[in-house]
Design an enzyme around this catalytic site. Sequence first.
Site, PDB file in Angstrom:
ATOM      1  N   PHE A  16       0.814  -1.207   0.000  1.00  0.00           N
ATOM      2  CA  PHE A  16       0.000   0.000   0.000  1.00  0.00           C
ATOM      3  C   PHE A  16       0.854   1.267   0.000  1.00  0.00           C
ATOM      4  O   PHE A  16       0.338   2.370  -0.155  1.00  0.00           O
ATOM      5  CB  PHE A  16      -0.926  -0.008   1.232  1.00  0.00           C
ATOM      6  CG  PHE A  16      -1.730  -1.288   1.316  1.00  0.00           C
ATOM      7  CD1 PHE A  16      -2.913  -1.413   0.589  1.00  0.00           C
ATOM      8  CD2 PHE A  16      -1.285  -2.359   2.060  1.00  0.00           C
ATOM      9  CE1 PHE A  16      -3.640  -2.587   0.633  1.00  0.00           C
ATOM     10  CE2 PHE A  16      -2.015  -3.541   2.107  1.00  0.00           C
ATOM     11  CZ  PHE A  16      -3.194  -3.660   1.393  1.00  0.00           C
ATOM     12  N   HIS A 140      -4.091  -1.966  12.648  1.00  0.00           N
ATOM     13  CA  HIS A 140      -4.646  -0.627  12.726  1.00  0.00           C
ATOM     14  C   HIS A 140      -5.795  -0.509  13.728  1.00  0.00           C
ATOM     15  O   HIS A 140      -6.393   0.559  13.850  1.00  0.00           O
ATOM     16  CB  HIS A 140      -5.101  -0.157  11.340  1.00  0.00           C
ATOM     17  CG  HIS A 140      -3.945   0.184  10.449  1.00  0.00           C
ATOM     18  ND1 HIS A 140      -2.646  -0.138  10.763  1.00  0.00           N
ATOM     19  CD2 HIS A 140      -3.874   0.817   9.253  1.00  0.00           C
ATOM     20  CE1 HIS A 140      -1.835   0.275   9.801  1.00  0.00           C
ATOM     21  NE2 HIS A 140      -2.564   0.863   8.864  1.00  0.00           N
TER      22      HIS A 140
HETATM   23 MG    MG Z   1       0.233   0.873   5.998  1.00  0.00          MG
END
Ligand code: MG
Length: 207
Positions: A16, A140
């Site tokens: 990403f 996350h």
């Molecule tokens: Mg990342």
Amino acid sequence: MRDDAPPFDPQTVKGFLTPEEGAALTQAAREAGALGPIVEIGSWCGRSTLYLAAGARDAGALVFAIDHHRGSEEHQKGEEFHDAATWDRDAGQVDTLPLFRDAVRRGGAEDVVVAIVGRSSAIARVWRGDVGMVFIDGGHALASALDDWRGWERHVAPGGVLAIHDVIPDPAKGGRPPHEVYRKALASGLYEPKALIGTLAILTRSR
Ligand code: MG
């Protein structure tokens, strides 16, 4: 890697991180590598690892690439960022380790990258010695992101670098936990903001 081979582009590895964020990681690792090894939390398929390795090599440092390789919350089956190529059918789980290992080999970085397969918080507890740079790009969920911050920031050498990926200041544009970690780093009084490239925050440890 052969000297006449074209340079390997980490963007050909699943991931990403943008090229601009990758270049910033390479530069930070090149500078921080003089102070100690580079620790990456959350390698997934190895794209960011290769950017870190390029800088670490110039500094004569190693990259310790920590990941349980079972994917973060958002990579699980049925979730937004699930990738069928990471699914281990026998295990019935995500397994990015074969893809990671292949990327490190193709990128010619096996001499610089040391893979540590396990949970970053458990490894943080037994880690001894200062590191030049910690790059936080693990789970996350708030609990995972805070665990990574608490476990690893204390290992950063004075003058060293803390880098955090997916720092998105606008709550309407993405998940908040990496931004929470960024705020905690600033509030600690130990870290100075140095740059924000895309969603990659780079801070330096003042003492
Ligand atoms: Mg990342």
